[in-house]
Write a protein that holds these residues in place. Structure first.
Motif, PDB file in Angstrom:
ATOM      1  N   UNK A 123     -34.641  23.164 102.944  1.00 34.47           N
ATOM      2  CA  UNK A 123     -35.206  22.318 103.604  1.00 34.47           C
ATOM      3  C   UNK A 123     -36.287  21.397 103.237  1.00 34.47           C
ATOM      4  N   UNK A 124     -37.138  21.920 102.716  1.00 37.30           N
ATOM      5  CA  UNK A 124     -38.584  21.521 102.439  1.00 37.30           C
ATOM      6  C   UNK A 124     -38.237  20.400 101.304  1.00 37.30           C
ATOM      7  N   UNK A 125     -37.549  20.650 100.476  1.00 42.92           N
ATOM      8  CA  UNK A 125     -37.195  19.664  99.451  1.00 42.92           C
ATOM      9  C   UNK A 125     -36.396  18.574 100.064  1.00 42.92           C
ATOM     10  N   UNK A 126     -35.466  18.678 100.800  1.00 43.00           N
ATOM     11  CA  UNK A 126     -34.746  17.772 101.620  1.00 43.00           C
ATOM     12  C   UNK A 126     -35.723  16.900 102.421  1.00 43.00           C
ATOM     13  N   UNK A 127     -36.671  17.397 103.026  1.00 46.10           N
ATOM     14  CA  UNK A 127     -37.561  16.720 103.637  1.00 46.10           C
ATOM     15  C   UNK A 127     -38.232  15.738 102.808  1.00 46.10           C
ATOM     16  N   UNK A 128     -38.710  16.093 101.742  1.00 46.55           N
ATOM     17  CA  UNK A 128     -39.600  15.193 100.870  1.00 46.55           C
ATOM     18  C   UNK A 128     -38.762  14.371 100.258  1.00 46.55           C
ATOM     19  N   UNK A 171     -45.678   4.842  92.105  1.00 44.26           N
ATOM     20  CA  UNK A 171     -46.661   5.797  91.957  1.00 44.26           C
ATOM     21  C   UNK A 171     -46.716   6.798  93.215  1.00 44.26           C
ATOM     22  N   UNK A 172     -46.705   6.310  94.260  1.00 46.15           N
ATOM     23  CA  UNK A 172     -46.798   6.778  95.689  1.00 46.15           C
ATOM     24  C   UNK A 172     -45.801   8.031  95.635  1.00 46.15           C
ATOM     25  N   UNK A 173     -44.450   7.672  95.244  1.00 49.95           N
ATOM     26  CA  UNK A 173     -43.462   8.748  95.307  1.00 49.95           C
ATOM     27  C   UNK A 173     -43.873   9.932  94.407  1.00 49.95           C
ATOM     28  N   UNK A 174     -44.285   9.529  93.061  1.00 48.02           N
ATOM     29  CA  UNK A 174     -44.701  10.484  92.052  1.00 48.02           C
ATOM     30  C   UNK A 174     -45.708  11.466  92.783  1.00 48.02           C
ATOM     31  N   UNK A 175     -46.654  10.818  93.343  1.00 47.53           N
ATOM     32  CA  UNK A 175     -47.570  11.814  93.997  1.00 47.53           C
ATOM     33  C   UNK A 175     -46.955  12.734  94.971  1.00 47.53           C
ATOM     34  N   UNK A 176     -46.415  12.268  95.798  1.00 46.27           N
ATOM     35  CA  UNK A 176     -45.811  12.860  97.050  1.00 46.27           C
ATOM     36  C   UNK A 176     -44.893  14.178  96.428  1.00 46.27           C
ATOM     37  N   UNK A 177     -44.231  13.797  95.203  1.00 48.03           N
ATOM     38  CA  UNK A 177     -43.364  14.846  94.764  1.00 48.03           C
ATOM     39  C   UNK A 177     -44.305  16.031  93.981  1.00 48.03           C
ATOM     40  N   UNK A 178     -45.281  15.325  93.349  1.00 50.53           N
ATOM     41  CA  UNK A 178     -46.121  16.395  92.751  1.00 50.53           C
ATOM     42  C   UNK A 178     -46.958  17.330  93.835  1.00 50.53           C
ATOM     43  N   UNK A 179     -47.521  16.760  94.824  1.00 48.78           N
ATOM     44  CA  UNK A 179     -48.003  17.486  95.923  1.00 48.78           C
ATOM     45  C   UNK A 179     -47.135  18.402  96.699  1.00 48.78           C
ATOM     46  N   UNK A 231     -44.414  19.569  95.641  1.00 47.12           N
ATOM     47  CA  UNK A 231     -43.739  20.950  94.823  1.00 47.12           C
ATOM     48  C   UNK A 231     -45.013  21.716  94.855  1.00 47.12           C
ATOM     49  N   UNK A 232     -46.287  21.439  94.747  1.00 51.25           N
ATOM     50  CA  UNK A 232     -47.338  22.513  94.696  1.00 51.25           C
ATOM     51  C   UNK A 232     -47.481  22.995  96.086  1.00 51.25           C
ATOM     52  N   UNK A 233     -47.430  22.541  97.184  1.00 50.69           N
ATOM     53  CA  UNK A 233     -47.396  23.006  98.511  1.00 50.69           C
ATOM     54  C   UNK A 233     -46.218  24.006  98.557  1.00 50.69           C
ATOM     55  N   UNK A 234     -45.139  23.728  97.968  1.00 52.65           N
ATOM     56  CA  UNK A 234     -43.895  24.835  98.002  1.00 52.65           C
ATOM     57  C   UNK A 234     -44.106  25.735  97.477  1.00 52.65           C
ATOM     58  N   UNK A 235     -44.787  25.651  96.064  1.00 50.47           N
ATOM     59  CA  UNK A 235     -45.048  26.954  95.276  1.00 50.47           C
ATOM     60  C   UNK A 235     -46.070  27.676  95.996  1.00 50.47           C
ATOM     61  N   UNK A 236     -46.992  27.160  96.585  1.00 50.17           N
ATOM     62  CA  UNK A 236     -48.251  27.948  97.091  1.00 50.17           C
ATOM     63  C   UNK A 236     -47.554  28.511  98.472  1.00 50.17           C
ATOM     64  N   UNK A 237     -46.650  28.000  99.135  1.00 52.92           N
ATOM     65  CA  UNK A 237     -45.987  28.413 100.505  1.00 52.92           C
ATOM     66  C   UNK A 237     -45.121  29.618 100.056  1.00 52.92           C
ATOM     67  N   UNK A 238     -44.455  29.428  98.990  1.00 52.95           N
ATOM     68  CA  UNK A 238     -43.491  30.609  98.443  1.00 52.95           C
ATOM     69  C   UNK A 238     -44.410  31.921  98.288  1.00 52.95           C
ATOM     70  N   UNK A 239     -45.477  31.438  97.356  1.00 53.90           N
ATOM     71  CA  UNK A 239     -46.286  32.772  97.056  1.00 53.90           C
ATOM     72  C   UNK A 239     -46.624  33.406  98.306  1.00 53.90           C
ATOM     73  N   UNK A 240     -47.258  32.760  99.307  1.00 53.93           N
ATOM     74  CA  UNK A 240     -47.733  33.370 100.736  1.00 53.93           C
ATOM     75  C   UNK A 240     -46.488  34.186 101.423  1.00 53.93           C
ATOM     76  N   UNK A 241     -45.391  33.524 101.472  1.00 55.36           N
ATOM     77  CA  UNK A 241     -44.366  34.071 102.219  1.00 55.36           C
ATOM     78  C   UNK A 241     -43.914  35.453 101.368  1.00 55.36           C
TER      79      UNK A 241
END
Length: 257
Positions: free
Chosen positions: A43-48, A6-14, A16-26
Motif C-alpha cells: 500500500x505504501x509503495x502504491x501511494x508513492x 529530481x523531485x521524484x528521485x528524492x521522493x523515492x529515496x525518502x 524507501x527510507x521511511x518504509x524501511x524504518x517503519x518496517x523495523x519498528x513494526x
C-alpha cells in the motif's frame, strides 16, 4: 519517465527510507506478522507510485507550457535536451517520445538544419515504431508538417497533413474537436499558416484581426512564417510586440519578428 525529475528521485529515496524504518519498528516493537508487513508495504509503495506519477505529469506539463504558453523556446530546448540525455533508455518508446520533443524544440528555436538532421536520425532509429505506435506516429507526422510549413515545402506539407487527417478522423468526437480547434495546438497553427501561405490574395485586414485575437504562440508563429516567405511586409508586424520571455526562433538571426 517518472524518474526523469529530481523531485521524484528524492521522493523515492525518502519514501524507501521511511518504509524501511517503519518496517523495523513494526517488527521489532510491535511484532507484526509478515503478511501484514507485506500488505502495508504494498500500500505504501502504491501511494508513492501515485504521487510520483502526479509529480511527473505536472512537471512535463510545465515543460510544455514553457513553449506553448510562455513561448520560451530557449528554456524549452534546454529542458527537453536534459530529459533526453539523462533519462533511462530502458523503455524505447519513452526515449523516442523525448527525442521527438528535442526535434520539435529545434524547430521552434529556428534551427531547421539541426531539426532536419535529428529527424533523419530519428527515422533511422525509430521509423518503424513511429509508424506503428499511435501517439508517436501523430507527433512524427506533426514534425514532418512543421518542417515543411516553416520551409514552405508545399508537396511535403500536403502529404504530411493528409496522413494526419486520417489519424485525427479516427479520434473520438471531443478529442478530435480538441485537436482541430485548440488555438494552442501545433496542428491548428500549421493549418492556419497553410491557409495564409496558399492564399493568392491575402486579406491583411482579416489577418491583423486574427493576430490581435491570437495567443502569443500562434501570433509569433504566423508572423514569422508569413514574413519569412514574403507573404506580408514588415509593416503588418509593427503593431505587435513579443512578450519578454518570448524566444521563439531566436537562433534565426535573419528573423523579422
Amino acid at each position: 519517465m517518472i524518474f526523469d525529475f529530481k523531485t521524484n528521485r528524492l521522493i523515492f529515496g525518502v519514501g524507501m527510507g521511511i518504509l524501511f524504518a517503519l518496517t523495523l519498528v513494526l517488527v521489532a516493537v510491535f511484532q507484526v506478522d509478515l503478511f501484514t508487513i507485506l500488505l502495508l508495504s504494498a500500500v505504501f509503495i502504491l501511494m508513492i507510485n501515485i504521487l510520483m506519477k502526479r509529480v511527473a505529469n505536472r512537471a512535463y506539463q510545465h515543460v510544455h507550457q514553457l513553449l506553448f504558453i510562455y513561448c520560451d523556446a530557449e528554456s524549452y530546448l534546454e529542458h527537453v535536451l536534459a530529459l533526453y540525455k539523462r533519462g533511462s533508455r530502458a523503455r524505447k518508446i519513452f526515449t523516442g517520445v523525448k527525442w521527438q520533443n528535442v526535434i520539435m524544440a529545434h524547430v521552434f528555436t529556428g534551427d531547421f538544419d539541426e531539426a532536419e538532421k535529428q529527424y533523419e536520425a530519428f527515422k533511422e532509429t525509430f521509423g518503424q515504431m513511429a509508424e506503428g505506435q499511435g501517439s508517436m506516429r501523430f507527433s512524427h507526422l506533426i514534425i514532418e508538417a512543421l518542417l515543411a510549413v516553416f520551409q514552405h515545402q508545399t508537396t511535403r506539407l500536403e502529404a504530411a497533413l493528409e496522413r494526419l487527417e486520417g489519424d485525427i478522423d479516427r479520434l473520438k468526437g471531443p478529442s478530435q474537436q480538441y485537436v482541430r480547434e485548440n488555438p494552442y495546438s501545433v496542428y491548428y497553427m500549421i493549418r492556419r499558416a497553410q491557409a495564409f501561405l496558399e492564399s493568392d490574395d491575402l486579406d491583411t485586414h482579416a489577418l491583423v484581426h486574427e493576430l490581435q485575437e491570437a495567443n502569443e504562440f500562434l501570433r509569433t508563429c504566423l508572423l514569422y512564417i508569413l514574413l519569412k516567405h514574403d507573404k506580408i511586409d514588415e509593416t503588418v508586424a509593427q503593431p505587435f510586440t513579443r512578450m519578454e520571455r518570448n524566444t521563439l526562433f531566436y537562433l534565426d538571426t535573419q528573423r523579422k519578428f
